[in-house]
Write a protein that holds these residues in place. Structure first.
Motif, mmCIF file in Angstrom:
data_model
loop_
_atom_site.group_PDB
_atom_site.id
_atom_site.type_symbol
_atom_site.label_atom_id
_atom_site.label_comp_id
_atom_site.label_asym_id
_atom_site.label_seq_id
_atom_site.Cartn_x
_atom_site.Cartn_y
_atom_site.Cartn_z
ATOM 1 N N ASN A 1 5.807 40.144 -23.583
ATOM 2 C CA ASN A 1 4.852 39.549 -22.649
ATOM 3 C C ASN A 1 5.217 38.101 -22.366
ATOM 4 O O ASN A 1 5.449 37.323 -23.280
ATOM 5 N N VAL A 2 5.269 37.768 -21.072
ATOM 6 C CA VAL A 2 5.545 36.392 -20.670
ATOM 7 C C VAL A 2 4.368 35.884 -19.863
ATOM 8 O O VAL A 2 3.866 36.578 -18.983
ATOM 9 N N TYR A 3 3.926 34.673 -20.177
ATOM 10 C CA TYR A 3 2.822 34.086 -19.438
ATOM 11 C C TYR A 3 3.280 32.781 -18.825
ATOM 12 O O TYR A 3 4.095 32.075 -19.399
ATOM 13 N N LYS A 4 2.735 32.462 -17.645
ATOM 14 C CA LYS A 4 3.051 31.179 -17.017
ATOM 15 C C LYS A 4 1.777 30.369 -16.882
ATOM 16 O O LYS A 4 0.732 30.896 -16.500
ATOM 17 N N LEU A 5 1.894 29.058 -17.187
ATOM 18 C CA LEU A 5 0.739 28.186 -17.071
ATOM 19 C C LEU A 5 0.677 27.646 -15.648
ATOM 20 O O LEU A 5 1.506 26.841 -15.251
ATOM 21 N N ILE A 6 -0.305 28.105 -14.881
ATOM 22 C CA ILE A 6 -0.481 27.616 -13.511
ATOM 23 C C ILE A 6 -1.790 26.854 -13.481
ATOM 24 O O ILE A 6 -2.860 27.449 -13.426
ATOM 25 N N GLY A 7 -1.674 25.512 -13.540
ATOM 26 C CA GLY A 7 -2.888 24.713 -13.640
ATOM 27 C C GLY A 7 -3.524 24.969 -14.984
ATOM 28 O O GLY A 7 -2.848 24.940 -16.009
#
Lengths: 129, 159
Positions: free
Chosen positions: A59-65
């Motif tokens: 699982n990969v997560y991206k921090l957007i704001g």
């Protein structure tokens, strides 16, 4: 008269000196932007390495704001790669701009030197007369 | 005319010393100041790396500690720097790792520890490389200072 020629040369020298200091400021700014991009490039390459080590189902997560959004591994890879390409292109552009600026700086310095010599010879001529 | 740009970057120590002996006092002073600045910059970078390594060490220790805690253990969760909220520990087998540029990767506890190890090793090797470069620069700066002093002393009895 000789004195007006002298004044003209001095004004010319002033202009050239101003141009030179502007060139130097531009070169300094180029260096700063270059540094920032180089750091970002390094960071992105680290991320790419980490992503490459992952298995397909990780699982990969991206921090957007303030939001952490789940991302597809393939998509994350593509994004990071695109970013690396973009930064590399920017760095190449900056390199070319820097070379151009440095060439201009050298020629400006030569022009200033010639100007100074002309002023000196004018002043020497006036002294004799 | 010898240019003041003859820094000891790629030269060996002996050729650098020979170059410096030939320079005038003014040029030598400029070279020494330039190298001193570079040494300071490199020292700052070394300090930064040391700080980062110790922070990673802390993270690694915290991870290890977390792995020892049983699931369901009561804990206080920080919401801000001064606000903690009571909660219970969910399974500590999965951790989210911040890998940079806003990306987080879910890893197992083992992989997380491995990540910390890898990063620490990377930083350690960077530190060693940087230390080499900094030492070389420092020795050049010291040489320049020594030669400068010698030249000034040579000049002094003449005046």
């Amino acid at each position: 008269m000789a004195s007006s020629a002298l004044r003209e040369q001095q004004r010319d020298l002033e202009n050239k000196a101003n141009d030179l200091s502007k060139l130097q400021k531009d070169i300094a700014k180029n260096h700063q932007v270059r540094k920032k991009y180089t750091i970002q490039l390094g960071e992105n390459e680290l991320v790419l390495k980490e992503l490459d080590l992952l298995k397909e189902d990780a699982n990969v997560y991206k921090l957007i704001g303030p939001v952490l959004v789940k991302q597809d591994l393939a998509e994350a890879n593509a994004n990071v790669r695109k970013r690396i390409e973009y930064i590399s292109a920017e760095l190449k552009r900056l390199d070319a701009a820097l070379q151009d600026l440095e060439k201009k700086q050298t020629s400006k310095k030569e022009a200033i030197f010639e100007s100074q010599q002309r002023i000196q010879s004018l002043q020497a001529g006036k002294g004799k007369a | 005319m010898a240019t003041a740009g003859a820094k000891g970057g790629k030269m060996t120590m002996t050729t650098a010393t020979a170059e410096m002996e030939r320079m005038s006092i003014e040029q030598l002073k400029a070279v020494k100041e330039q190298t001193d600045l570079e040494v300071n910059l490199l020292q700052d970078s070394l300090n930064n790396i040391r700080t980062a390594t110790s922070r990673l060490d802390l993270a690694s220790t915290a991870l290890h500690d977390l792995s020892l805690r049983p699931q369901g253990k009561k804990m206080l969760v920080p919401l801000t720097a001064s606000l903690y909220v009571p909660g219970t520990l969910d399974e500590s087998n999965n951790v989210l790792v911040d890998v940079g540029t806003g990306y987080f990767i879910e890893k197992t506890m083992l992989e997380g520890k491995d990540y910390c190890e890898r990063k620490i090793n990377l930083l350690k090797s960077n530190y060693d490389q940087l230390f080499e470069v900094a030492s070389k620069k420092k020795s050049i700066a010291d040489e320049a200072g020594r030669i400068l002093q010698a030249k000034v002393k040579q000049l002094a009895p003449a005046t």
